[in-house]
Design a protein around this motif. Structure first.
Motif, mmCIF file in Angstrom:
data_model
loop_
_atom_site.group_PDB
_atom_site.id
_atom_site.type_symbol
_atom_site.label_atom_id
_atom_site.label_comp_id
_atom_site.label_asym_id
_atom_site.label_seq_id
_atom_site.Cartn_x
_atom_site.Cartn_y
_atom_site.Cartn_z
ATOM 1 N N THR A 1 16.629 4.908 7.848
ATOM 2 C CA THR A 1 14.987 4.757 7.422
ATOM 3 C C THR A 1 14.177 4.528 8.601
ATOM 4 O O THR A 1 12.969 5.001 8.622
ATOM 5 C CB THR A 1 14.863 3.271 6.297
ATOM 6 N N ARG B 1 11.115 9.104 2.402
ATOM 7 C CA ARG B 1 11.395 7.784 2.438
ATOM 8 C C ARG B 1 11.083 6.797 3.433
ATOM 9 O O ARG B 1 10.430 5.587 3.213
ATOM 10 C CB ARG B 1 12.880 7.680 1.957
ATOM 11 N N SER B 2 11.238 7.215 4.616
ATOM 12 C CA SER B 2 10.718 6.654 5.916
ATOM 13 C C SER B 2 9.269 6.283 5.863
ATOM 14 O O SER B 2 8.666 5.267 6.304
ATOM 15 C CB SER B 2 11.243 6.983 6.878
ATOM 16 N N SER C 1 8.357 3.881 3.287
ATOM 17 C CA SER C 1 8.625 2.491 3.688
ATOM 18 C C SER C 1 7.623 2.159 4.741
ATOM 19 O O SER C 1 7.082 1.008 4.450
ATOM 20 C CB SER C 1 9.801 2.483 4.277
ATOM 21 N N GLU D 1 4.345 1.277 3.312
ATOM 22 C CA GLU D 1 4.331 -0.131 2.445
ATOM 23 C C GLU D 1 4.397 -1.161 3.189
ATOM 24 O O GLU D 1 4.008 -2.593 2.743
ATOM 25 C CB GLU D 1 5.373 0.142 1.508
ATOM 26 N N LEU D 2 5.086 -1.340 4.380
ATOM 27 C CA LEU D 2 5.270 -1.971 5.315
ATOM 28 C C LEU D 2 3.811 -2.468 6.150
ATOM 29 O O LEU D 2 3.565 -3.775 6.292
ATOM 30 C CB LEU D 2 6.281 -2.062 6.236
ATOM 31 N N SER E 1 0.529 2.156 -3.983
ATOM 32 C CA SER E 1 1.828 2.663 -3.655
ATOM 33 C C SER E 1 1.867 3.938 -3.045
ATOM 34 O O SER E 1 1.076 5.067 -3.385
ATOM 35 C CB SER E 1 2.786 2.931 -5.236
ATOM 36 N N TYR F 1 5.038 10.227 9.452
ATOM 37 C CA TYR F 1 6.081 9.172 9.782
ATOM 38 C C TYR F 1 5.637 8.734 11.111
ATOM 39 O O TYR F 1 5.789 7.656 11.442
ATOM 40 C CB TYR F 1 7.467 9.560 9.658
#
Length: 132
Positions: free
Chosen positions: A16, A54-55, A58, A61-62, A69, A117
């Protein structure tokens, strides 16, 4: 049993944080099993694309936990990209091939979410440094 759980949680956590590590892992595994470089490359890019998406989600959201969302942004990206690519394809060729449009959208998402990312990762580092 606890050792395997710990191993898998660290493994997925590492993928991740550094999703591009998945590319050589998947490439080597698929190449060792199938002995086909082209197939191994395709699998590696596709799995790495999942990991990058996915990363990015994440990291988003972090950084902004109270925001909407990130999966909504991912869905909107795919919908808009498919519609635009389909429209261009109909304009240029006169017919629509959803398979080609979907494949193109998937490949573009690799580039887009890779860039997103990297931007989110650096934003997270800068935001964390501000707190300290």
């Amino acid at each position: 049993m606890a050792m395997w759980t710990t191993f898998w949680s660290y493994f997925w956590g590492t993928l991740t944080v550094v999703p591009f590590l998945g590319f050589p892992l998947v490439y080597l595994i698929v190449y060792m099993v199938k002995r086909n470089k082209r197939l191994a490359g395709r699998w590696a890019v596709n799995i790495t694309n999942f990991l990058v998406i996915r990363s990015a989600v994440s990291a988003y959201e972090l950084i902004w936990p109270e925001a909407m969302s990130a999966w909504w942004w991912v869905s909107c990206f795919f919908l808009v990209t498919i519609v635009l690519l389909g429209w261009f394809q109909v304009k240029l060729k006169g017919k629509l091939s959803l398979k080609k449009v979907g494949f193109s959208a998937w490949r573009l998402s690799f580039l887009w979410f890779g860039l997103v990312y990297i931007v989110l990762f650096t934003t997270g580092i800068i935001k964390t440094m501000d707190v300290v």
